[in-house]
Design a protein around this motif. Structure first.
Motif, mmCIF file in Angstrom:
data_model
loop_
_atom_site.group_PDB
_atom_site.id
_atom_site.type_symbol
_atom_site.label_atom_id
_atom_site.label_comp_id
_atom_site.label_asym_id
_atom_site.label_seq_id
_atom_site.Cartn_x
_atom_site.Cartn_y
_atom_site.Cartn_z
ATOM 1 N N SER A 1 1.199 -1.419 -2.648
ATOM 2 C CA SER A 1 1.447 -0.405 -1.615
ATOM 3 C C SER A 1 2.932 -0.352 -1.251
ATOM 4 N N TYR A 2 3.546 -1.540 -1.126
ATOM 5 C CA TYR A 2 4.963 -1.577 -0.765
ATOM 6 C C TYR A 2 5.828 -0.977 -1.867
ATOM 7 N N TYR B 1 2.604 -0.509 7.431
ATOM 8 C CA TYR B 1 3.654 0.475 7.164
ATOM 9 C C TYR B 1 4.904 0.153 7.978
ATOM 10 N N CYS C 1 6.703 -2.645 6.361
ATOM 11 C CA CYS C 1 7.442 -2.207 5.174
ATOM 12 C C CYS C 1 8.762 -1.555 5.550
ATOM 13 N N TRP D 1 2.897 6.802 0.389
ATOM 14 C CA TRP D 1 2.264 5.771 1.217
ATOM 15 C C TRP D 1 0.782 5.662 0.844
ATOM 16 N N TYR D 2 0.441 4.450 0.372
ATOM 17 C CA TYR D 2 -0.953 4.136 0.034
ATOM 18 C C TYR D 2 -1.487 3.142 1.074
ATOM 19 N N PRO D 3 -2.430 3.530 1.939
ATOM 20 C CA PRO D 3 -2.963 2.619 2.960
ATOM 21 C C PRO D 3 -3.798 1.501 2.310
ATOM 22 N N PRO D 4 -3.397 0.234 2.449
ATOM 23 C CA PRO D 4 -4.099 -0.840 1.722
ATOM 24 C C PRO D 4 -5.150 -1.575 2.549
ATOM 25 N N ASP E 1 -3.337 -0.298 8.843
ATOM 26 C CA ASP E 1 -2.428 0.392 7.915
ATOM 27 C C ASP E 1 -1.103 0.711 8.592
ATOM 28 N N VAL F 1 -2.561 -5.998 -3.822
ATOM 29 C CA VAL F 1 -2.742 -4.671 -3.231
ATOM 30 C C VAL F 1 -1.613 -4.369 -2.262
ATOM 31 N N GLN G 1 -6.356 8.161 -3.289
ATOM 32 C CA GLN G 1 -6.621 6.994 -2.433
ATOM 33 C C GLN G 1 -8.020 6.432 -2.697
ATOM 34 N N SER H 1 -8.530 2.829 -4.513
ATOM 35 C CA SER H 1 -9.182 1.815 -3.673
ATOM 36 C C SER H 1 -10.495 1.357 -4.275
#
Length: 868
Positions: free
Chosen positions: A358-359, A61, A64, A368-371, A57, A354, A320, A324
């Motif tokens: 997230s981006y 990030y 991004c 921020w969504y951890p993919p 993740d 996904v 999240q 998910s």
């Protein structure tokens, strides 16, 4: 309610067998699909809760941040204590009155605020501290940092604050703590941090709240007594670019006044160390592999994010998990519904979706969504589901191959595994004197040598097997003509045999072996299907197959000859059947319904002007569909019909030639009897007359029977059964009265209308009554009873004769059959009368049975339908 279907089904359809279930089940069992979804959801939950995917993740990030458009700051500037300033002013620390001079210069240049990233927790000379404090008080908007650190080796946390003199004159304080992630990269900080009830905003937040009170960050108030390190509102820093993205000026340049007077106008100035080994240097997502970012520039980035209101927030754990697990669950439900070749593109598309989600969430909503957990779960889903599909495919192939091995095969259309297979069959057919396989050199050719003088032929047919190049050698010893025929036969057959010979190469790959086995099994089924199709197509009879509702499924070309022009697949059978004479669409509807609904086979003859066809309809069962159907066969019986007509004409001719001389003979005997009064001659003439009458009666009985047997079609019409019975009784009355026998007729009905052939039916009753008169003793009676039923009419004829043995009853209606009692009593007869009766009753669609006991008479029971 489904349109076009009844609301209720009183008779639910039967359950389909295993074969049907395999054929119609397109997907995996429901339980397995749910298990697959549960495994993926569980894996995703484990990855999220364990934090194992955190580093992936972090990498995404960082990616991004690097692909974002680079922006520059116009609200902040950095005054750096760099190597140039150190060379000019000497070693650190510098006198604090120099910082006071910097504050005055910045104030005079119109700086909006000044934030020092310098820890001033120890007092220096009183004059310098006083000058710095006074400069802060006069300038205002000067902010100082504090630090939270461990004290000695005790591990106890403490807040390291500026000296009290500076705290009183500074505009505000803020903590300078930066958080390092597990990989040692500084990506964010807590906006509030402190011990116990002391919640200090970060240095950049302190400046921002002072300058923008309307955009003040709300702090969650809570009682945290004690010396606990309280941290709140973690935010990821939206770095505007790589180190050096902010305008950075050397401390010495500012002190020398080398800049325009209004350079700092309305700007926030961050003062801090950038020289190596002097201040905190932090690795950041936007830093290169060999460079880091000074802490003062990190604070500038935080302030820039607060000004632009684009500090990145972590998505809440609840959302999240929901997002998910929902994404993984959707994928788990979609996988079983797409074809295998689309699984890999589907997996890549879902994983990319996904990442894009997230981006976009980070870029547009600053969350921020951890993919990584979802992406890894999706990537795991592809091999896992492919493994399950391959496992089920292998299991299915094993089952189907086992079933296919039990299916009938055509040897003629089969594929030979080796030349030895067809060699044994050929030699068994041709029976050579010697045959064997011999090794030959590569490139050996086919050879046929015939020695006509010696009556011998040698044949060499090159073949290939798993061992190498071989040849089939055969030696024949026979007549030269026979040898040439065998040679011609082998020359025609040999290329076809070689074409059908397929050497199966063993494969170490299980799937390859299965595919090979399925290929050969399908080839065998294809040959069988072609064989059956061509056989039905080339049958001399027309064949039509219909489904359980009477629609055409298949018909061969010969069937089209008898059907209407609209006879095509899915057309209704009754609407396509031939129409002639009494065969109307309504009749065909009734016949087809009786076959399909009642399961009764039907057979009928249809006659046109020049042709005759026998149409047979029978129910059939499609076991693989668990359904019923109908099969219709059209047999052209025109030659048979013509032969019967010729036979009937011959019978008529022969019967006429027999009857005419006999009739003439009777007339001559009558003339002689009248002309010759001699008693002795009269007795002889009477004997001759009796024999002639007997021969004439036998010829008449034979003619009647032959007519009924040879007739293709009997005309039926409306008639009165009581009249037919009365006429039959009147016909035998003279002979009955001669013997004193009374014929008693019983019927409760005034009329018994029936559709029949009155002449044939009357003749049949006359035959039965004549037999009854012959066997009934004199001065007794014969009972004839008629009874009306729902299905038709019953006729009971009972005599008082000697009866018939039970062993003779089954053969009573055979041609030329006479009972033992008739022979003992000397009753005259040809043995054709009862045969005629049986044929007439059968042609009327009725039935006849016999009830008899020796010494108690005989009863004939006739069942006649109202309409044939």
């Amino acid at each position: 309610m489904t349109p076009g279907k009844p609301d209720a089904q009183p008779n639910p359809p039967p359950k389909r067998d295993n074969v049907s279930q395999v054929r119609h089940s397109r997907g995996f069992p429901v339980t397995e699909r749910y298990l697959f979804a549960a495994i993926l959801v569980g894996l995703c939950f484990l990855l999220i809760s364990s934090g194992w995917m955190q580093r992936l993740d972090y990498l995404f990030y960082d990616f991004c941040l690097k692909v974002r458009p680079i922006s520059t700051s116009t609200s902040s500037v950095i005054v750096a204590i760099d190597e140039k300033s150190l060379l000019e002013y000497g070693r650190w620390p510098w006198p604090r009155d120099r910082h006071a001079a910097l504050i005055k210069r910045l104030r005079n240049s119109g700086a909006r605020a000044v934030a020092f990233d310098l820890l001033l927790s120890e007092p220096s000379s009183p004059e310098a501290d006083q000058a710095f404090a006074q400069a802060m008080a006069e300038a205002g908007k000067v902010f100082l940092p504090l630090h939270i650190d461990h004290v000695g080796n005790t591990g106890r946390l403490t807040e390291i604050l500026p000296i009290a003199q500076f705290i009183d004159t500074a505009e505000g304080l803020g903590h300078a703590q930066m958080e390092l992630d597990a990989d040692g990269i500084a990506r964010g900080l807590y906006l509030y941090q402190g011990l116990g009830d002391s919640h200090w905003p970060s240095l950049a937040l302190s400046v921002h709240q002072n300058l923008y009170p309307d955009k003040r960050q709300k702090k969650e108030e809570q009682d945290n007594g004690g010396a606990f390190n309280i941290r709140e509102q973690y935010r990821l820093i939206p770095f505007i670019g790589a180190p050096g993205s902010f305008p950075t000026l050397s401390y010495s340049e500012v002190m020398h006044g080398e800049l325009p007077p209004d350079y700092f106008q309305n700007r926030v100035v961050f003062v801090g160390a950038t020289a190596a080994g002097l201040g905190d240097i932090l690795p950041t997502p936007v830093s290169g592999a060999s460079t880091s970012m000074a802490g003062v520039e990190v604070h500038a980035n935080v302030f820039e994010g607060l000004v632009r209101n684009n500090m990145h927030r972590l998505i809440s754990p609840t959302w999240q998990y929901l997002l998910s697990l929902s994404l993984v669950l959707i994928a788990a439900l979609v996988y079983p519904r797409v074809s295998p070749e689309k699984n890999l593109p589907l997996t890549l598309a879902l994983a990319l979706s996904v990442l894009v989600f997230s981006y976009l969430l980070l870029a547009l909503d600053h969350q921020w969504y951890p993919p990584a957990s979802v992406v890894l779960s999706l990537i795991f889903a592809y091999p896992f589901w492919s493994w399950r599909r391959l496992s089920r495919l292998n299991q299915f192939l094993n089952q189907e191959l086992k079933r296919l091995e039990e299916e009938p095969r055509l040897q003629q259309g089969d594929i030979y595994d080796s030349p030895q297979q067809w060699a044994q069959q050929v030699t068994r057919l041709l029976k050579p004197a010697l045959w064997e396989f011999r090794e030959i050199a590569p490139g050996g050719q086919q050879r046929i040598d015939i020695n006509a003088d010696a009556g011998m032929m040698e044949i060499l047919l090159p073949v290939s097997d798993a061992v190498g190049k071989m040849a089939l050698y055969m030696r024949f010893e026979d007549h030269p003509d026979q040898l040439q025929q065998a040679a011609d036969y082998l020359q025609r057959l040999y290329p076809r045999l070689m074409q059908k010979t397929t050497l199966r190469q063993p494969s170490s790959e299980l799937i390859d072996r299965r595919i090979s086995q399925v290929r050969f099994a399908i080839a065998a089924i294809r040959d069988m299907r072609k064989f059956v199709s061509e056989t039905i197509a080339n049958m001399p009879d027309g064949v039509l197959v219909g489904d359980e509702v009477g629609r055409i499924l298949y018909l061969n070309e010969h069937a089209s000859r008898w059907l209407s022009a609209n006879a095509t697949t899915n057309a209704y059978i009754a609407e396509c059947m031939p129409i002639a004479n009494k065969f109307t669409p309504a009749l065909w509807d009734s016949v087809v319904r009786k076959v399909l609904v009642e399961g009764e086979a039907q057979s009928m003859e249809l006659h046109t002007r020049n042709t005759a066809v026998l149409i047979s309809l029978a129910p059939m069962r499609f076991t693989h569909l668990n359904a019923n159907g109908i099969i219709v066969n059209f047999s052209d019986i025109t030659p048979i019909h013509e032969a019967q007509q010729k036979r009937l004409e011959t019978i008529h001719f022969i019967s006429h030639d027999l009857r005419a001389p006999l009739a003439s003979q009777l007339a001559l005997l009558d003339t002689l009897s009248a002309a010759l009064p001699d008693a002795k001659l009269a007795a002889k003439i009477d004997a001759a007359r009796e024999l002639t009458q007997k021969s004439l009666a036998m010829a008449e009985a034979f003619l009647q029977l032959a007519r009924v047997e040879a007739a293709d079609h009997i005309h039926f019409y409306d008639c009165e059964l009581l009249d037919i019975v009365d006429n039959a009784v009147d016909s035998i009355s003279p002979s009955a009265l001669t013997r004193g026998i009374a014929v008693q007729v019983y019927c409760e009905e005034d009329s018994l209308p029936i559709k029949a052939n009155a002449d044939l039916l009357e003749r049949a009753l006359v035959n039965l009554l004549q037999n009854a008169v012959k066997f009934t003793p004199q001065n007794h009676s014969i009972e004839l009873k008629l009874e009306k039923t729902d299905a038709g009419t019953l006729i009971y004829l009972r005599d008082q004769g000697p009866g018939i043995a039970a062993s003779e009853i089954p053969y009573l209606f055979e041609r030329f059959r006479r009972t033992h009692a008739s022979e003992q009593q000397g009753v005259q007869g040809s043995g054709l009368g009862l045969r005629f009766v049986k044929l007439v009753i059968d042609r009327h669609g009725g039935a006849i049975r016999v009830n008899s006991v020796l010494g108690q008479g005989t009863e004939f029971v006739i069942e006649l339908p109202d309409a044939v």
